[in-house]
Design an enzyme around this catalytic site. Structure first.
Site, PDB file in Angstrom:
ATOM      1  CB  CYS A  72      -0.892   0.018   1.240  1.00  0.00           C
ATOM      2  SG  CYS A  72      -2.047  -1.357   1.359  1.00  0.00           S
ATOM      3  CD  GLU A  74      -2.485   4.066   2.861  1.00  0.00           C
ATOM      4  OE1 GLU A  74      -2.060   3.484   1.823  1.00  0.00           O
ATOM      5  OE2 GLU A  74      -3.657   3.955   3.256  1.00  0.00           O
ATOM      6  CB  CYS A 110      -2.336   1.129   6.035  1.00  0.00           C
ATOM      7  SG  CYS A 110      -1.534   0.589   4.504  1.00  0.00           S
TER       8      CYS A 110
END
Length: 151
Positions: A72, A74, A110
């Site tokens: 991801c 993030e 995340c």
């Protein structure tokens, strides 16, 4: 015994309602979506952080042929920041996506990593989740994951 939680967050119906610094961070996250490699899901995510020094860094999601392997936006950004700027705490994190039909919220993994970073640096991270011209903001990652894993 019954208990309850209260979730306090800021809702900006229009990005223009955000402070200028947050608008700039969201713009950087939106720009970072162009760097995403999302050949399989077609969902490009960008993230940007503002460090205490004022420096802004960004990252994007990256998928793999062995989908769902990938990372991801993030987490890729947070791991980079921790490896290269560990002495400059993160003050704010903005998340954006393309397509942007709704606000982009971090996944569970995340959320845990954002909270881990917040704990390690000893100060809260303002999380700005943007999309479709609006944003929701929490002043600490703790609000995204009230029942968190902790060793």
């Amino acid at each position: 015994m019954d208990k309850s939680l209260e979730l306090k967050y800021i809702k900006a119906e229009h990005l223009e309602d955000l402070p200028v610094a947050d608008q700039q961070l969201v713009a950087e996250a939106q720009k970072a979506t162009e760097l995403a490699y999302a050949k399989y899901s077609g969902f490009k995510v960008g993230a940007a952080v503002r460090l205490r020094s004022g420096k802004i860094l960004h990252g994007a999601n990256s998928e793999s042929e062995v989908f769902p392997s990938g990372l991801c936006a993030e987490r890729s950004l947070l791991y980079y920041v921790e490896a290269n700027y560990s002495d400059d705490p993160i003050e704010a994190l903005a998340i954006a996506s393309n397509p942007s039909e709704r606000e982009c919220y971090p996944c569970g993994g995340c959320r845990q990593v954002i909270l881990d970073v917040e704990r390690r640096q000893g100060s809260p991270i303002r999380v700005i989740m943007s999309g479709n011209g609006s944003a929701s903001i929490v002043e600490s990652a703790q609000l995204l994951l009230p029942f968190t894993f902790q060793l």
